[in-house]
Design a protein around this motif. Sequence first.
Motif, PDB file in Angstrom:
ATOM      1  N   VAL A  40       0.843  -1.193   0.000  1.00 53.08           N
ATOM      2  CA  VAL A  40       0.000   0.000   0.000  1.00 53.08           C
ATOM      3  C   VAL A  40       0.878   1.242   0.000  1.00 53.08           C
ATOM      4  O   VAL A  40       1.645   1.469   0.932  1.00 53.08           O
ATOM      5  N   SER A  41       0.773   2.025  -1.057  1.00 54.91           N
ATOM      6  CA  SER A  41       1.485   3.281  -1.176  1.00 54.91           C
ATOM      7  C   SER A  41       0.461   4.416  -1.093  1.00 54.91           C
ATOM      8  O   SER A  41      -0.513   4.320  -0.356  1.00 54.91           O
ATOM      9  N   SER A  42       0.674   5.482  -1.868  1.00 51.17           N
ATOM     10  CA  SER A  42      -0.234   6.629  -1.844  1.00 51.17           C
ATOM     11  C   SER A  42       0.150   7.571  -2.969  1.00 51.17           C
ATOM     12  O   SER A  42       1.303   7.575  -3.426  1.00 51.17           O
ATOM     13  N   ASN A  43      -0.821   8.384  -3.403  1.00 51.61           N
ATOM     14  CA  ASN A  43      -0.434   9.438  -4.345  1.00 51.61           C
ATOM     15  C   ASN A  43       0.441  10.477  -3.651  1.00 51.61           C
ATOM     16  O   ASN A  43       1.045  11.324  -4.302  1.00 51.61           O
ATOM     17  N   GLY A  44       0.547  10.357  -2.318  1.00 52.99           N
ATOM     18  CA  GLY A  44       1.479  11.191  -1.565  1.00 52.99           C
ATOM     19  C   GLY A  44       2.928  10.880  -1.864  1.00 52.99           C
ATOM     20  O   GLY A  44       3.827  11.565  -1.357  1.00 52.99           O
ATOM     21  N   HIS A  45       3.184   9.860  -2.698  1.00 51.12           N
ATOM     22  CA  HIS A  45       4.575   9.543  -3.062  1.00 51.12           C
ATOM     23  C   HIS A  45       5.201  10.660  -3.892  1.00 51.12           C
ATOM     24  O   HIS A  45       6.412  10.645  -4.128  1.00 51.12           O
ATOM     25  N   THR A  46       4.388  11.626  -4.296  1.00 51.70           N
ATOM     26  CA  THR A  46       4.915  12.771  -5.049  1.00 51.70           C
ATOM     27  C   THR A  46       5.434  13.881  -4.131  1.00 51.70           C
ATOM     28  O   THR A  46       6.099  14.806  -4.596  1.00 51.70           O
ATOM     29  N   PHE A  47       5.145  13.783  -2.817  1.00 55.78           N
ATOM     30  CA  PHE A  47       5.564  14.833  -1.883  1.00 55.78           C
ATOM     31  C   PHE A  47       6.997  14.594  -1.415  1.00 55.78           C
ATOM     32  O   PHE A  47       7.250  14.352  -0.240  1.00 55.78           O
ATOM     33  N   VAL A  48       7.927  14.628  -2.350  1.00 57.95           N
ATOM     34  CA  VAL A  48       9.307  14.274  -2.005  1.00 57.95           C
ATOM     35  C   VAL A  48      10.261  15.394  -2.411  1.00 57.95           C
ATOM     36  O   VAL A  48       9.958  16.206  -3.289  1.00 57.95           O
ATOM     37  N   PRO A  49      11.415  15.440  -1.776  1.00 60.46           N
ATOM     38  CA  PRO A  49      12.421  16.432  -2.163  1.00 60.46           C
ATOM     39  C   PRO A  49      13.063  16.068  -3.495  1.00 60.46           C
ATOM     40  O   PRO A  49      12.845  14.972  -4.028  1.00 60.46           O
ATOM     41  N   SER A  50      13.850  16.951  -4.024  1.00 61.66           N
ATOM     42  CA  SER A  50      14.569  16.698  -5.274  1.00 61.66           C
ATOM     43  C   SER A  50      15.440  15.461  -5.123  1.00 61.66           C
ATOM     44  O   SER A  50      16.155  15.303  -4.131  1.00 61.66           O
ATOM     45  N   GLY A  51      15.340  14.562  -6.100  1.00 60.75           N
ATOM     46  CA  GLY A  51      16.084  13.311  -6.024  1.00 60.75           C
ATOM     47  C   GLY A  51      15.238  12.153  -5.557  1.00 60.75           C
ATOM     48  O   GLY A  51      15.656  11.005  -5.637  1.00 60.75           O
ATOM     49  N   GLY A  52      14.061  12.443  -5.022  1.00 63.75           N
ATOM     50  CA  GLY A  52      13.133  11.402  -4.595  1.00 63.75           C
ATOM     51  C   GLY A  52      13.317  10.987  -3.154  1.00 63.75           C
ATOM     52  O   GLY A  52      12.467  11.227  -2.305  1.00 63.75           O
ATOM     53  N   ILE A  53      14.444  10.347  -2.841  1.00 65.68           N
ATOM     54  CA  ILE A  53      14.756   9.927  -1.474  1.00 65.68           C
ATOM     55  C   ILE A  53      16.166  10.400  -1.133  1.00 65.68           C
ATOM     56  O   ILE A  53      17.128  10.051  -1.825  1.00 65.68           O
ATOM     57  N   GLU A  54      16.273  11.182  -0.105  1.00 69.85           N
ATOM     58  CA  GLU A  54      17.583  11.667   0.342  1.00 69.85           C
ATOM     59  C   GLU A  54      18.079  10.749   1.462  1.00 69.85           C
ATOM     60  O   GLU A  54      17.823  10.974   2.642  1.00 69.85           O
ATOM     61  N   PHE A  55      18.763   9.699   1.074  1.00 71.58           N
ATOM     62  CA  PHE A  55      19.165   8.659   2.017  1.00 71.58           C
ATOM     63  C   PHE A  55      20.045   9.205   3.134  1.00 71.58           C
ATOM     64  O   PHE A  55      19.947   8.755   4.280  1.00 71.58           O
ATOM     65  N   ASP A  56      20.897  10.157   2.806  1.00 75.56           N
ATOM     66  CA  ASP A  56      21.834  10.668   3.799  1.00 75.56           C
ATOM     67  C   ASP A  56      21.179  11.623   4.790  1.00 75.56           C
ATOM     68  O   ASP A  56      21.807  12.023   5.777  1.00 75.56           O
ATOM     69  N   LYS A  57      19.911  11.975   4.548  1.00 71.62           N
ATOM     70  CA  LYS A  57      19.229  12.919   5.443  1.00 71.62           C
ATOM     71  C   LYS A  57      18.011  12.314   6.144  1.00 71.62           C
ATOM     72  O   LYS A  57      17.278  13.016   6.819  1.00 71.62           O
ATOM     73  N   LEU A  58      17.810  11.018   5.977  1.00 70.94           N
ATOM     74  CA  LEU A  58      16.611  10.399   6.537  1.00 70.94           C
ATOM     75  C   LEU A  58      16.501  10.579   8.048  1.00 70.94           C
ATOM     76  O   LEU A  58      15.403  10.708   8.584  1.00 70.94           O
ATOM     77  N   ASN A  59      17.620  10.569   8.719  1.00 71.47           N
ATOM     78  CA  ASN A  59      17.591  10.679  10.176  1.00 71.47           C
ATOM     79  C   ASN A  59      17.892  12.086  10.676  1.00 71.47           C
ATOM     80  O   ASN A  59      18.171  12.285  11.861  1.00 71.47           O
ATOM     81  N   ASP A  60      17.827  13.044   9.780  1.00 69.91           N
ATOM     82  CA  ASP A  60      18.001  14.443  10.167  1.00 69.91           C
ATOM     83  C   ASP A  60      16.617  15.025  10.447  1.00 69.91           C
ATOM     84  O   ASP A  60      15.800  15.177   9.535  1.00 69.91           O
ATOM     85  N   PRO A  61      16.312  15.360  11.708  1.00 75.80           N
ATOM     86  CA  PRO A  61      14.965  15.838  12.052  1.00 75.80           C
ATOM     87  C   PRO A  61      14.605  17.161  11.406  1.00 75.80           C
ATOM     88  O   PRO A  61      13.421  17.524  11.359  1.00 75.80           O
ATOM     89  N   ASN A  62      15.585  17.871  10.900  1.00 77.59           N
ATOM     90  CA  ASN A  62      15.320  19.190  10.308  1.00 77.59           C
ATOM     91  C   ASN A  62      15.386  19.209   8.788  1.00 77.59           C
ATOM     92  O   ASN A  62      15.196  20.254   8.168  1.00 77.59           O
ATOM     93  N   ALA A  63      15.664  18.066   8.176  1.00 73.41           N
ATOM     94  CA  ALA A  63      15.892  18.026   6.731  1.00 73.41           C
ATOM     95  C   ALA A  63      14.609  18.059   5.911  1.00 73.41           C
ATOM     96  O   ALA A  63      14.581  18.591   4.804  1.00 73.41           O
ATOM     97  N   HIS A  64      13.518  17.490   6.469  1.00 73.66           N
ATOM     98  CA  HIS A  64      12.294  17.343   5.688  1.00 73.66           C
ATOM     99  C   HIS A  64      11.061  17.704   6.512  1.00 73.66           C
ATOM    100  O   HIS A  64      11.064  17.584   7.733  1.00 73.66           O
TER     101      HIS A  64
END
Length: 309
Positions: free
Chosen positions: A146-170
């Motif tokens: 189960v996904s969502s049309n919310g999959h479009t609410f992403v930053p440039s690049g789609g998934i920023e792996f190096d910032k996933l655990n940064d509470p201020n990045a997204h």
Amino acid sequence: MFGKKHFVFDDIPDLSGKVAIVTGGNTGIGFVTARELARKNAHVFVASRSKERGESAVELIKKEINKDAVEFLQLDLNSLNSIKHSAETFLARKLSLHILVNNAGIMATSFETTQDGIQDQFGVKLFTILLLPTIKASAPSRIVNVSSNGHTFVPSGGIEFDKLNDPNAHTSFQRYGQSKLANILFTHELNKRLSGTNVYCNCLHPGAINTELTRGMVDNWGFWIKPFLSVVGFFLLTPDDGALTNLYCATSPEIEEKNYRARYFIPFGKLEVPSDYGKDEELAKKLWDFSENLVKEKLGDDIFSKCYA
């Protein structure tokens, strides 16, 4: 909103002899999905974190459909060890597994991490991988993400792996969007690895649904948003309608007849094309490797030793 229904409950075929697991099956569209699978004679496991709520959902389903082949399966997706234990608990039963519906999710919550230090909206599909040998042995079988049309609410690049655990990045919706994009990408990469099998892996947007999923927004932004959500609720799908696309992917004969694999569906069982990021094969492979390395780091290099045989 989505026009005529392509699929309704009456279209679900008889599922006698089938075994299914529905994650997040204690509430919302997960509950409806589990209920309707059981109504059509599948042996259904309601997988959820809360034993109390999970067992309550099981009893309610049994009461509503007057059938007993419904069980609770403890599954805490906030803990990789719990996920591993849950898969092992199911596998110890030596049952087949014909339908896995990865339905559990959260939406637009404030930043938190799991017990393993992973940003909590970013799911790792360990449960699916650990069950994969049994799913393949049970073919023809289905995996529904189960996904969502919310999959479009992403930053440039789609998934920023190096910032996933940064509470201020997204923002909370960017975290949500990345998690839903990950579900689509996981579907595509898993489908590649299922080549030559009769396992049909697809993903979907269930629609905008009036369920408990909005509780994350209340927790994040406060109770002032509740009146707004109440008004919006009048325009949302009911959980019964919201579960139809889950059930289409899990049960419709069309999936096998038309050889639908790694496809993206919207209500009510209609094909749709995801965003460009959702079709990015390189990003899908990067996600797979990132997730696999993350799990190995937490649980050891041999965790997947029996899964890809």
